[in-house]
Design a protein around this motif. Structure first.
Motif, mmCIF file in Angstrom:
data_model
loop_
_atom_site.group_PDB
_atom_site.id
_atom_site.type_symbol
_atom_site.label_atom_id
_atom_site.label_comp_id
_atom_site.label_asym_id
_atom_site.label_seq_id
_atom_site.Cartn_x
_atom_site.Cartn_y
_atom_site.Cartn_z
ATOM 1 N N GLU A 93 -11.286 9.405 3.364
ATOM 2 C CA GLU A 93 -12.656 8.957 3.063
ATOM 3 C C GLU A 93 -13.350 8.435 4.322
ATOM 4 O O GLU A 93 -14.528 8.709 4.557
ATOM 5 C CB GLU A 93 -12.628 7.878 1.981
ATOM 6 C CG GLU A 93 -13.992 7.348 1.588
ATOM 7 C CD GLU A 93 -14.902 8.392 0.935
ATOM 8 O OE1 GLU A 93 -16.127 8.168 0.919
ATOM 9 O OE2 GLU A 93 -14.398 9.419 0.451
ATOM 10 N N PHE A 94 -12.609 7.689 5.142
ATOM 11 C CA PHE A 94 -13.148 7.162 6.399
ATOM 12 C C PHE A 94 -13.672 8.296 7.279
ATOM 13 O O PHE A 94 -14.781 8.226 7.820
ATOM 14 C CB PHE A 94 -12.042 6.374 7.123
ATOM 15 C CG PHE A 94 -12.492 5.666 8.362
ATOM 16 C CD1 PHE A 94 -12.987 4.378 8.302
ATOM 17 C CD2 PHE A 94 -12.382 6.283 9.601
ATOM 18 C CE1 PHE A 94 -13.381 3.706 9.459
ATOM 19 C CE2 PHE A 94 -12.780 5.625 10.759
ATOM 20 C CZ PHE A 94 -13.280 4.341 10.682
ATOM 21 N N GLU A 121 -2.440 5.900 -1.027
ATOM 22 C CA GLU A 121 -3.635 5.072 -0.815
ATOM 23 C C GLU A 121 -4.108 5.168 0.629
ATOM 24 O O GLU A 121 -5.319 5.285 0.883
ATOM 25 C CB GLU A 121 -3.345 3.614 -1.168
ATOM 26 C CG GLU A 121 -3.201 3.346 -2.649
ATOM 27 C CD GLU A 121 -2.812 1.913 -2.914
ATOM 28 O OE1 GLU A 121 -3.722 1.098 -3.162
ATOM 29 O OE2 GLU A 121 -1.600 1.611 -2.857
ATOM 30 N N LEU A 122 -3.175 5.124 1.566
ATOM 31 C CA LEU A 122 -3.549 5.260 2.974
ATOM 32 C C LEU A 122 -4.185 6.624 3.220
ATOM 33 O O LEU A 122 -5.211 6.723 3.894
ATOM 34 C CB LEU A 122 -2.331 5.097 3.879
ATOM 35 C CG LEU A 122 -1.790 3.694 4.057
ATOM 36 C CD1 LEU A 122 -0.528 3.731 4.902
ATOM 37 C CD2 LEU A 122 -2.829 2.776 4.688
ATOM 38 N N VAL A 148 0.845 -1.183 0.000
ATOM 39 C CA VAL A 148 0.000 0.000 0.000
ATOM 40 C C VAL A 148 0.887 1.242 0.000
ATOM 41 O O VAL A 148 1.851 1.320 0.748
ATOM 42 C CB VAL A 148 -0.913 0.010 1.253
ATOM 43 C CG1 VAL A 148 -1.772 1.249 1.292
ATOM 44 C CG2 VAL A 148 -1.760 -1.241 1.307
ATOM 45 N N ASP A 206 -5.764 8.554 1.147
ATOM 46 C CA ASP A 206 -7.105 8.606 0.560
ATOM 47 C C ASP A 206 -8.104 7.789 1.371
ATOM 48 O O ASP A 206 -9.242 8.227 1.581
ATOM 49 C CB ASP A 206 -7.070 8.120 -0.885
ATOM 50 C CG ASP A 206 -6.296 9.052 -1.801
ATOM 51 O OD1 ASP A 206 -5.976 10.197 -1.393
ATOM 52 O OD2 ASP A 206 -5.983 8.625 -2.932
ATOM 53 N N LYS A 207 -7.697 6.632 1.838
ATOM 54 C CA LYS A 207 -8.616 5.782 2.608
ATOM 55 C C LYS A 207 -8.971 6.403 3.955
ATOM 56 O O LYS A 207 -10.126 6.389 4.369
ATOM 57 C CB LYS A 207 -8.034 4.385 2.788
ATOM 58 C CG LYS A 207 -8.054 3.575 1.514
ATOM 59 C CD LYS A 207 -7.736 2.127 1.771
ATOM 60 C CE LYS A 207 -7.752 1.327 0.490
ATOM 61 N NZ LYS A 207 -9.046 1.269 -0.157
ATOM 62 N N VAL A 208 -7.976 6.966 4.636
ATOM 63 C CA VAL A 208 -8.261 7.567 5.939
ATOM 64 C C VAL A 208 -9.073 8.845 5.767
ATOM 65 O O VAL A 208 -9.955 9.149 6.583
ATOM 66 C CB VAL A 208 -6.974 7.772 6.768
ATOM 67 C CG1 VAL A 208 -6.151 8.948 6.305
ATOM 68 C CG2 VAL A 208 -7.287 7.891 8.237
#
Length: 118
Positions: A25-26, A18-19, A14, A21-23
């Motif tokens: 969005e979370f 990516e991290l 990862v 973007d994911k955090v």
């Protein structure tokens, strides 16, 4: 594919992006952005570093790879390290910094500051 430790890999490699973007969005879907000021994220990060420190607090020196640790202890460590990483990635993002590039630049700077000696 297996990693070098005893835990099998569950996800592909990862990137920091990516991290990030994911955090992001979370937090966004939970409407937490309003709470995620740089100050609040830093304080949360410090708290997580404290939790990570507690894991090692009374263990003395430990060997690389943690060969004498239980699976549960390693899992707990993995979770706390992940909390630290996620808050750090989120703090950099909220501050408008590219954490990956900053880290690479810092490695170059450190290499100049601490050159190899014969």
């Amino acid at each position: 594919m297996e990693s070098t430790n005893k835990f099998p890999r569950k996800f592909k490699d990862v990137s920091l992006e990516e991290l990030r973007d994911k955090v992001a969005e979370f937090a966004k879907v939970r409407n937490w952005d309003k709470f995620h000021s740089p100050r609040n994220l830093l304080l949360a990060l410090v708290g997580e570093v404290g939790e990570l420190s507690e894991i090692f607090q009374w263990k003395g020196e430990v060997e690389r790879g943690l060969p004498n640790w239980s699976s549960d202890d390693k899992k707990h460590l993995e979770e706390e390290i992940s909390d630290v990483l996620l808050y750090l990635v989120q703090l950099a993002d909220v501050c408008g910094l590219d954490l990956g590039q900053a880290a690479l630049s810092k490695i170059v700077k450190n290499a100049q500051k601490y050159p190899l000696r014969d």
